[in-house]
Motif scaffolding. Structure first.
Motif, PDB file in Angstrom:
ATOM      1  N   GLY A   9       9.007  -1.687  -8.252  1.00  7.84           N
ATOM      2  CA  GLY A   9       7.877  -0.780  -8.355  1.00  7.84           C
ATOM      3  C   GLY A   9       6.565  -1.335  -7.823  1.00  7.84           C
ATOM      4  N   GLN A  10       6.518  -2.649  -7.539  1.00  7.63           N
ATOM      5  CA  GLN A  10       5.306  -3.275  -7.015  1.00  7.63           C
ATOM      6  C   GLN A  10       5.045  -2.821  -5.566  1.00  7.63           C
ATOM      7  OE1 GLN A  10       2.826  -5.404  -8.098  1.00  7.63           O
ATOM      8  NE2 GLN A  10       2.023  -5.126  -6.019  1.00  7.63           N
ATOM      9  N   LEU A  11       3.793  -2.511  -5.261  1.00  4.58           N
ATOM     10  CA  LEU A  11       3.417  -2.163  -3.896  1.00  4.58           C
ATOM     11  C   LEU A  11       3.695  -3.344  -2.968  1.00  4.58           C
ATOM     12  CD1 LEU A  11       2.062  -0.188  -1.912  1.00  4.58           C
ATOM     13  CD2 LEU A  11      -0.143  -1.195  -2.557  1.00  4.58           C
ATOM     14  N   LYS A  12       4.411  -3.079  -1.869  1.00  7.98           N
ATOM     15  CA  LYS A  12       4.773  -4.134  -0.920  1.00  7.98           C
ATOM     16  C   LYS A  12       3.804  -4.194   0.251  1.00  7.98           C
ATOM     17  CE  LYS A  12       8.626  -5.733   1.962  1.00  7.98           C
ATOM     18  NZ  LYS A  12      10.037  -5.470   2.378  1.00  7.98           N
ATOM     19  N   LYS A  13       3.569  -3.043   0.888  1.00  4.53           N
ATOM     20  CA  LYS A  13       2.659  -3.060   2.034  1.00  4.53           C
ATOM     21  C   LYS A  13       2.084  -1.668   2.267  1.00  4.53           C
ATOM     22  CE  LYS A  13       6.537  -2.680   5.303  1.00  4.53           C
ATOM     23  NZ  LYS A  13       7.214  -3.320   6.452  1.00  4.53           N
ATOM     24  N   GLU A  14       0.915  -1.669   2.894  1.00  7.89           N
ATOM     25  CA  GLU A  14       0.259  -0.458   3.339  1.00  7.89           C
ATOM     26  C   GLU A  14       0.116  -0.551   4.852  1.00  7.89           C
ATOM     27  OE1 GLU A  14      -2.954   0.666   0.081  1.00  7.89           O
ATOM     28  OE2 GLU A  14      -2.866  -1.511   0.407  1.00  7.89           O
ATOM     29  N   MET A  15       0.523   0.519   5.537  1.00 11.13           N
ATOM     30  CA  MET A  15       0.506   0.510   6.995  1.00 11.13           C
ATOM     31  C   MET A  15      -0.198   1.745   7.518  1.00 11.13           C
ATOM     32  SD  MET A  15       4.194  -1.009   8.185  1.00 11.13           S
ATOM     33  CE  MET A  15       3.495  -1.238   9.848  1.00 11.13           C
ATOM     34  N   TRP A  16      -0.598   1.636   8.776  1.00  4.93           N
ATOM     35  CA  TRP A  16      -1.127   2.795   9.484  1.00  4.93           C
ATOM     36  C   TRP A  16      -0.217   3.024  10.691  1.00  4.93           C
ATOM     37  CZ3 TRP A  16      -5.333   5.897   8.184  1.00  4.93           C
ATOM     38  CH2 TRP A  16      -5.605   6.923   9.100  1.00  4.93           C
ATOM     39  N   HIS A  17       0.362   4.213  10.754  1.00 12.77           N
ATOM     40  CA  HIS A  17       1.290   4.548  11.837  1.00 12.77           C
ATOM     41  C   HIS A  17       0.600   5.414  12.881  1.00 12.77           C
ATOM     42  CE1 HIS A  17       4.779   2.876   9.798  1.00 12.77           C
ATOM     43  NE2 HIS A  17       4.395   3.486   8.701  1.00 12.77           N
ATOM     44  N   GLY A  18       0.806   5.068  14.132  1.00 14.87           N
ATOM     45  CA  GLY A  18       0.229   5.841  15.220  1.00 14.87           C
ATOM     46  C   GLY A  18      -1.198   5.437  15.514  1.00 14.87           C
ATOM     47  N   LYS A  19      -1.949   6.317  16.173  1.00 17.05           N
ATOM     48  CA  LYS A  19      -3.324   6.018  16.553  1.00 17.05           C
ATOM     49  C   LYS A  19      -4.184   5.819  15.306  1.00 17.05           C
ATOM     50  CE  LYS A  19      -3.199   8.571  20.910  1.00 17.05           C
ATOM     51  NZ  LYS A  19      -3.825   9.653  21.728  1.00 17.05           N
ATOM     52  N   ARG A  20      -5.045   4.825  15.368  1.00 11.41           N
ATOM     53  CA  ARG A  20      -5.889   4.497  14.213  1.00 11.41           C
ATOM     54  C   ARG A  20      -7.358   4.674  14.575  1.00 11.41           C
ATOM     55  NH1 ARG A  20      -5.602  -1.084  10.618  1.00 11.41           N
ATOM     56  NH2 ARG A  20      -6.973  -0.373   8.951  1.00 11.41           N
ATOM     57  N   PRO A  21      -8.162   5.246  13.680  1.00  6.42           N
ATOM     58  CA  PRO A  21      -9.583   5.441  13.996  1.00  6.42           C
ATOM     59  C   PRO A  21     -10.343   4.128  14.059  1.00  6.42           C
ATOM     60  CG  PRO A  21      -9.134   6.017  11.707  1.00  6.42           C
ATOM     61  CD  PRO A  21      -7.805   5.753  12.363  1.00  6.42           C
ATOM     62  N   ASN A  22     -11.303   4.066  14.976  1.00  8.48           N
ATOM     63  CA  ASN A  22     -12.175   2.901  15.085  1.00  8.48           C
ATOM     64  C   ASN A  22     -13.071   2.805  13.856  1.00  8.48           C
ATOM     65  OD1 ASN A  22     -14.903   1.622  15.926  1.00  8.48           O
ATOM     66  ND2 ASN A  22     -13.499   0.977  17.547  1.00  8.48           N
ATOM     67  N   ASP A  23     -13.213   1.594  13.309  1.00 12.23           N
ATOM     68  CA  ASP A  23     -13.985   1.410  12.072  1.00 12.23           C
ATOM     69  C   ASP A  23     -15.455   1.795  12.242  1.00 12.23           C
ATOM     70  OD1 ASP A  23     -11.755   0.535  10.760  1.00 12.23           O
ATOM     71  OD2 ASP A  23     -12.134  -1.590  11.171  1.00 12.23           O
ATOM     72  N   GLN A  24     -15.997   1.606  13.460  1.00  9.28           N
ATOM     73  CA  GLN A  24     -17.415   1.886  13.669  1.00  9.28           C
ATOM     74  C   GLN A  24     -17.671   3.356  14.045  1.00  9.28           C
ATOM     75  OE1 GLN A  24     -16.168  -1.233  14.869  1.00  9.28           O
ATOM     76  NE2 GLN A  24     -17.114  -2.072  13.022  1.00  9.28           N
ATOM     77  N   THR A  25     -16.875   3.882  14.983  1.00 10.80           N
ATOM     78  CA  THR A  25     -17.127   5.227  15.510  1.00 10.80           C
ATOM     79  C   THR A  25     -16.310   6.305  14.812  1.00 10.80           C
ATOM     80  OG1 THR A  25     -15.386   5.062  17.195  1.00 10.80           O
ATOM     81  CG2 THR A  25     -17.560   4.201  17.762  1.00 10.80           C
ATOM     82  N   ASN A  26     -15.252   5.885  14.098  1.00  8.42           N
ATOM     83  CA  ASN A  26     -14.333   6.823  13.437  1.00  8.42           C
ATOM     84  C   ASN A  26     -13.566   7.670  14.441  1.00  8.42           C
ATOM     85  OD1 ASN A  26     -13.237   7.517  10.913  1.00  8.42           O
ATOM     86  ND2 ASN A  26     -14.344   9.465  10.898  1.00  8.42           N
TER      87      ASN A  26
END
Length: 328
Positions: A124-141
Motif C-alpha cells: 500500500g506504500q506509494l512507490k513512485k509518481e510519474m508524468w506521462h507524455g508532454k510535461r508543462p514547463n515550470d516557468q511558462t506552464n
C-alpha cells in the motif's frame, strides 16, 4: 522474458461464469476468461483473470471495462473507446493487486497514458509518481514538444524518498531482477546497471537525457551482446506491408461467411520465437464461420521474422495481428 507488441488485441466470447459475483452477469455484458497474454480460455479454473465489458448506460458515454482475479478481487477498471476492438482506455484507470490494495492510478487519452500517474507497492506504500507524455514547463506552464515519461518522486517500500522532484539514485527490484542508477530532471542519466530474465543476463548501459546511447548485456558464460536500444520489436522480413499483402493473396473467404455477410476484424495472436520462427498461433477475436481458422492457415504459410531483442538479446515476443475482412 516477454514484452508485448500489441497492434490490436480483442476477443469476444460470452461464457457462463462459475463463481464470480452476480454483478458480472447482468445484461449487455461481454465476459471472457483470459490468460495474462490475452489468450481466451474456456473456464475460470485455467484463467489468470476475468474481463467484463459493459455497454454504455444512461449517464455513461463510453463502454466500461472491469477485470477480476480468480479470487473475485477487482484487478483493473476504466472506460474504453470501443467494445468491438482491443480495449483502448480513455479517462481514469485504476489497477489493484490480488490483496485488494491499489497498484496504480493513471489517466489515458485514446489508449496512451498522459499526465500524472501514481504507482504503489503491494503493502500500500506509494512507490513512485510519474508524468506521462508532454510535461508543462515550470516557468511558462506551456507544454514542451518533447514527448517522454518523467519520474517525479520515488520511495522505497518503507516510505523513504529516494528521488525528489526528478533527482536521486534508485535501485528498483523487478521480481528477481533489478535496475540501478541516477535520475536527473526526471529521466535516467549516466551509467545504469542491472539484470533481466531472472538474472540470466546482467547489463551496463549509458544514458544521455533519458536515452540509451549504448549498452552491453552479458550472460552467465561471459558472452556479450552490445545494443543501442533497450527493446526492438520483431519485424517480418520485407515489412508488415508484405505480410498483409501475403494474407490478402492467400486468404480464402469462407463460403459460409460470404453467405452470412460476415465482415469485421479477426485478430490472431502468436509468439515470435528468438530464432524468428512463429509459434503458438491462436485466434483472439473470431467472427465465426471459419474466418479465424482461415487466418491461422494463412499465417502458418508466412516466412520467418527477424526476432525481437531486449538489451541486445533475442527474446520471445508475444504479438498480435488484425485482419480486417470485407464481405465480397
Amino acid at each position: 522474458m516477454r514484452f508485448l507488441v500489441n497492434h490490436a488485441v480483442f476477443a469476444l466470447m460470452v461464457l457462463p461464469l462459475l463463481t464470480v459475483p452476480e454483478r458480472l452477469c447482468a445484461q449487455q455484458e461481454t465476459v471472457t476468461y483470459r490468460k495474462n497474454n490475452e489468450a481466451i480460455v474456456a473456464n475460470l479454473d485455467s484463467a489468470d483473470y476475468v474481463r467484463v465489458i459493459r455497454a454504455p448506460r444512461l449517464g455513461f458515454e463510453l463502454p466500461q471495462l472491469e477485470e477480476y482475479y480468480p479470487n473475485e478481487q477487482l484487478k483493473r477498471k476504466g472506460n474504453i473507446l470501443d467494445a468491438e476492438s482491443y480495449p483502448k482506455f480513455h479517462g481514469a484507470v485504476v489497477e489493484y493487486y490480488e490483496n485488494g490494495r491499489k497498484k496504480s492510478e493513471a489517466f489515458y487519452d485514446e489508449g496512451l497514458r498522459v499526465g500524472q500517474a501514481k504507482y504503489y507497492y503491494r503493502n500500500g506504500q506509494l512507490k513512485k509518481e510519474m508524468w506521462h507524455g508532454k510535461r508543462p514547463n515550470d516557468q511558462t506552464n506551456e507544454f514542451t514538444d518533447v514527448v517522454t515519461d518523467t519520474l517525479v518522486n520515488y520511495y522505497d517500500s518503507l516510505g523513504t524518498a529516494l528521488v525528489v522532484n526528478g533527482a536521486g539514485y534508485v535501485r528498483e527490484e523487478i521480481g528477481k531482477d533489478f535496475e540501478e542508477g541516477e535520475y536527473r530532471g526526471g529521466v535516467r542519466v549516466g551509467k545504469w546497471i542491472g539484470s533481466f530474465q531472472k538474472q540470466r543476463y546482467t547489463f551496463s548501459e549509458q544514458y544521455e537525457n533519458g536515452v540509451v546511447v549504448y549498452g552491453v548485456s552479458t550472460d552467465r558464460q561471459g558472452n556479450t551482446f552490445p545494443y543501442s536500444s533497450i527493446q526492438t520489436p520483431p519485424q517480418y522480413n520485407g515489412g508488415i506491408a508484405k505480410l498483409m499483402a501475403l494474407i490478402g493473396r492467400k486468404y480464402r473467404y469462407p463460403k459460409a461467411a460470404i453467405r452470412g455477410g460476415i465482415h469485421g476484424k479477426v485478430v490472431l495472436g502468436f509468439v515470435v520465437e528468438n530464432d524468428g520462427s512463429v509459434n503458438e498461433i491462436r485466434v483472439i477475436h473470431d467472427l465465426g464461420y471459419g474466418t479465424g481458422e482461415e487466418g491461422v492457415r494463412v499465417l502458418n504459410k508466412a516466412s520467418k521474422w527477424k526476432p525481437g531483442y531486449k538489451r541486445g538479446v533475442p527474446v520471445r515476443v508475444a504479438y498480435s495481428l488484425p485482419i480486417r475482412l470485407i464481405s465480397p
